[in-house]
Design an enzyme around this catalytic site. Structure first.
Site, mmCIF file in Angstrom:
data_model
loop_
_atom_site.group_PDB
_atom_site.id
_atom_site.type_symbol
_atom_site.label_atom_id
_atom_site.label_comp_id
_atom_site.label_asym_id
_atom_site.label_seq_id
_atom_site.Cartn_x
_atom_site.Cartn_y
_atom_site.Cartn_z
ATOM 1 C CE1 TYR A 1 -2.345 -5.912 0.591
ATOM 2 C CE2 TYR A 1 -1.837 -5.061 -1.699
ATOM 3 C CZ TYR A 1 -1.200 -5.214 -0.344
ATOM 4 O OH TYR A 1 0.438 -5.447 0.261
ATOM 5 C CG HIS B 1 -1.895 -1.238 1.756
ATOM 6 N ND1 HIS B 1 -2.981 -0.608 2.353
ATOM 7 C CD2 HIS B 1 -1.537 -2.686 1.267
ATOM 8 C CE1 HIS B 1 -3.768 -2.006 2.284
ATOM 9 N NE2 HIS B 1 -2.369 -3.085 2.213
ATOM 10 C CB ALA C 1 7.306 0.921 1.544
ATOM 11 C CB CYS C 2 4.579 4.835 4.093
ATOM 12 S SG CYS C 2 3.694 3.993 2.586
#
Ligand code: FAD
Length: 380
Positions: free
Chosen positions: A218, A49, A310-311
């Site tokens: 997802y 995401h 990761a964000c």
């Protein structure tokens, strides 16, 4: 590059955080070289995401539109009871995210995203097959020695080399990460089998059971043609030496069988599935020393349940670049302090909530994560 070449900034690791750092530094007018141990990257079967907080950074480096075209745009993050299917929360994303948080929320195959990031870099400054083996801190540079025999002198070194970071090891000593007690099964499902269920699969849904066991499922492509899931399951121990092992539909059935029919459809559409241990470390008291500084999993690894690891690495890269712009590379000591002061509280909060695995299970306002803008947030 010749073996004796001197460079300004070395980024160790060209993962999601390192590749972002290289692009942002280049964009800001610095000369940064990325050194990656892998000989090349492959499209590993996994999704990710990317929140609006980070899509703003991709806008800055000219990649937002490309990623938005490849990725899926979920209308909501749904949380549902794994047995009954009851909706526990419906967090609006889609157009709402665009309007309220200032950028899209996407889910995407991480290999597709990483390839876009790597291709956008100046290829003469990305060095594959360069595993950092040793480093020597000298008065006016750091001497880096790579496993392939190359030696490079860098004025500054950014450790974007993940949870087993060599830079972390140099700053804080050798210490293996701790097994969190959780594993994740990861699978791209067979779309024909999934469609044959006749059920309408939501583009972003987390199925929950007792003790926080879950399946996050997802779409990873804009047209919905690829569907992925990752589980979270507590186990007694991880006894394998490898970073992941094969799992099976039978194992999925044994853990999640007898659940809601949509979960059963996911299990039945599973052909290849792998099992990954989740590693962890406590928040670190030191993010930099001298000419060495860390970002991402090197300094705040976390279980992945908030979909923000990761964000956080990419946010770190954006803020670190801004700090270096503010002070110039000569005053790196002030830049690194400013960076840590700006990032530590937020990264630690995300790490804590991610590890607790409570994010968006029940209705809550996620604006503090998604509306955050690393490009304008006050430094220090
Ligand atoms: P990494 O991505 O680990 O990159 C480190 C790089 O450094 C690697 O390429 C490695 O080869 C290289 N390297 C290591 N040592 C050396 C060396 N000595 N010399 C040279 N190179 C070296 N995050 C999200 O934001 N959203 C999600 O949806 C999400 N889902 C996840 C699902 C799972 C199952 C897992 C496990 C994680 C998930 N994460 C997610 C977290 C995310 O994957 C990590 O937080 C992120 O990859 C960290 O980026 P990084 O650049 O710090 O480290």
């Amino acid at each position: 590059m010749s073996t004796s070449e001197q460079i300004d900034i070395a980024v160790i690791g060209a993962g999601l955080g390192g590749a972002a750092a290289a692009a942002l530094l280049d964009n800001a007018g610095f000369t940064a070289h990325c050194f990656e141990q892998a000989p090349e990257f492959t499209r590993l079967g996994a999704g990710i995401h990317i929140g609006p907080n980070v899509m703003k950074i991709f806008r800055q480096i000219g990649l937002e539109d490309t990623l938005a075209k490849i990725g899926s745009h979920p209308s909501h993050w749904f949380s549902r009871d794994g047995n009954t299917g009851e909706y526990l929360s419906e967090i609006p994303l889609g157009d709402y995210a665009l309007k309220e948080y200032g950028a899209p929320y996407i889910t995407i195959h991480r290999g597709d995203m990483h390839a876009v990031q790597i291709e956008a870099l100046d290829q003469s400054r990305v060095h594959f097959d360069h595993r950092l083996e040793d480093l020597e801190e000298r008065d006016d540079h750091v001497l880096l020695t790579f496993a392939n025999g190359k030696k490079v002198e860098a004025k500054l070194v950014i450790g974007a080399d993940g949870i087993n970071s060599k830079i972390r090891e140099r700053l804080l000593g050798v210490e293996k990460p701790r097994f969190s007690g959780w594993v994740g099964h990861r699978a791209l499902v067979n779309m024909d089998k999934l469609r044959a269920t006749g059920l309408e699969y939501e583009r972003c849904v987390k199925w929950w059971w007792e003790h926080s066991r879950h399946i996050m499922a997802y779409a990873t492509k804009n047209d919905g043609s690829e569907y992925y899931y990752v589980t979270g399951v507590p186990v007694d121990a991880w006894e394998h030496e490898t970073s992941f092992v094969d799992s099976s539909r039978e194992e999925m059935e044994a853990i999640f069988g007898g659940s809601h029919k949509m979960v059963q459809g996911l299990i039945d559409a599973t052909e290849t599935v792998t099992k990954w241990p989740f590693w962890n470390r406590d928040p670190m008291g030191l993010w930099s020393r001298g000419r060495l500084v860390m970002l991402g999993d090197a300094c705040h690894p976390m279980r992945p349940h908030m979909a923000q690891g990761a964000c956080m690495a990419i946010e770190d890269a954006a803020v670190l670049t801004r700090c270096l712009v503010e002070t110039g590379t000569e005053d790196y000591a002030t830049a690194f302090k400013l960076y840590e002061n700006t990032r530590k509280e937020r990264a630690t909060k995300v790490q804590t909530i991610s590890n607790a695995n409570t994010w968006l299970k029940n209705p809550e306002d996620p604006a503090w994560v998604y509306a955050y803008d690393p490009l304008t947030v006050e430094l220090g």
